[in-house]
Design a protein around this motif. Structure first.
Motif, PDB file in Angstrom:
ATOM      1  N   ALA A 293      -3.741   1.173   6.178  1.00 38.36           N
ATOM      2  CA  ALA A 293      -3.768   2.497   6.817  1.00 38.36           C
ATOM      3  C   ALA A 293      -2.587   3.352   6.355  1.00 38.36           C
ATOM      4  O   ALA A 293      -2.752   4.550   6.080  1.00 38.36           O
ATOM      5  N   LYS A 294      -1.420   2.761   6.233  1.00 34.73           N
ATOM      6  CA  LYS A 294      -0.240   3.505   5.762  1.00 34.73           C
ATOM      7  C   LYS A 294      -0.460   4.035   4.345  1.00 34.73           C
ATOM      8  O   LYS A 294      -0.146   5.190   4.054  1.00 34.73           O
ATOM      9  N   LYS A 295      -1.000   3.183   3.465  1.00 32.32           N
ATOM     10  CA  LYS A 295      -1.257   3.604   2.083  1.00 32.32           C
ATOM     11  C   LYS A 295      -2.300   4.729   2.044  1.00 32.32           C
ATOM     12  O   LYS A 295      -2.156   5.696   1.295  1.00 32.32           O
ATOM     13  N   ILE A 296      -3.335   4.591   2.868  1.00 31.13           N
ATOM     14  CA  ILE A 296      -4.380   5.619   2.914  1.00 31.13           C
ATOM     15  C   ILE A 296      -3.788   6.935   3.394  1.00 31.13           C
ATOM     16  O   ILE A 296      -4.073   7.996   2.828  1.00 31.13           O
ATOM     17  N   ARG A 297      -2.949   6.888   4.408  1.00 23.76           N
ATOM     18  CA  ARG A 297      -2.342   8.110   4.952  1.00 23.76           C
ATOM     19  C   ARG A 297      -1.446   8.810   3.924  1.00 23.76           C
ATOM     20  O   ARG A 297      -1.299  10.021   3.959  1.00 23.76           O
ATOM     21  N   GLU A 298      -0.853   8.046   3.020  1.00 27.08           N
ATOM     22  CA  GLU A 298      -0.053   8.670   1.961  1.00 27.08           C
ATOM     23  C   GLU A 298      -0.931   9.499   1.034  1.00 27.08           C
ATOM     24  O   GLU A 298      -0.480  10.491   0.461  1.00 27.08           O
ATOM     25  N   LYS A 299      -2.188   9.111   0.876  1.00 25.79           N
ATOM     26  CA  LYS A 299      -3.143   9.798  -0.008  1.00 25.79           C
ATOM     27  C   LYS A 299      -3.967  10.848   0.728  1.00 25.79           C
ATOM     28  O   LYS A 299      -4.325  11.871   0.168  1.00 25.79           O
TER      29      LYS A 299
END
Length: 122
Positions: A68-74
Motif C-alpha cells: 500500500a505504501k508503494k502504491i501510494r507513492e505512485k
C-alpha cells in the motif's frame, strides 16, 4: 455506468482463496488480475494499472502494508482495501496510515467485496 469492466488487482497468498475469489469476481464482470504476494503484485500494479487493489496484509516477500505504501507513492487516489485475519488495532492503524481505504476482516464475505467494488464502478 462504466463501459469497460472495473480492473481489480487481487492479492492473496493462500492459493485456494485467491482462485475462488478471482472466479467469483469474474462472474460479476470485473476484470481481475491476481498475485500470490506483494512483490508480484507491485510488478502487476505497474503493468496492469488497476482501478482498485484488494490485498491481504500478511504475506511473504512484501506485505500488504508495504505494498500500500508503494502504491501510494505512485497513485494517491486508487482505492485500496486490505484483508486481515488479525483485527488488532495496531495493524489496522498501520494499514490506514499506509493509505488503505477499507479494512476487511477475514473470513471475507464475498458479497461485501462485490458491493464495495460496485461503489467504485460509479
Amino acid at each position: 455506468m462504466r463501459k469497460i469492466p472495473l480492473r481489480v488487482l487481487y492479492v492473496e497468498d493462500e492459493e485456494l482463496i485467491r482462485v475462488m475469489m478471482v472466479r467469483f469476481l469474474e462472474r460479476f464482470q470485473f476484470s481481475v488480475c491476481s498475485a500470490a504476494n506483494g512483490k508480484i503484485a507491485w510488478d502487476l500494479f505497474l503493468e496492469y494499472r488497476p482501478d482498485v487493489v484488494i490485498t491481504d496484509i500478511k504475506m511473504p516477500f512484501l506485505d500488504g502494508i508495504q505494498l500500500a505504501k508503494k502504491i501510494r507513492e505512485k497513485n494517491v487516489n486508487i482505492p485500496i482495501a486490505a484483508m486481515t485475519a488479525f483485527s488488532e488495532p495496531e495493524i489496522i492503524e498501520e494499514a490506514r496510515i499506509a493509505g488503505v481505504n477499507e479494512i476487511l476482516i477475514k473470513p471475507i464475505d464475498v458479497e461485501k467485496i462485490r458491493e464495495l467494488l460496485l461503489t467504485y464502478e460509479k
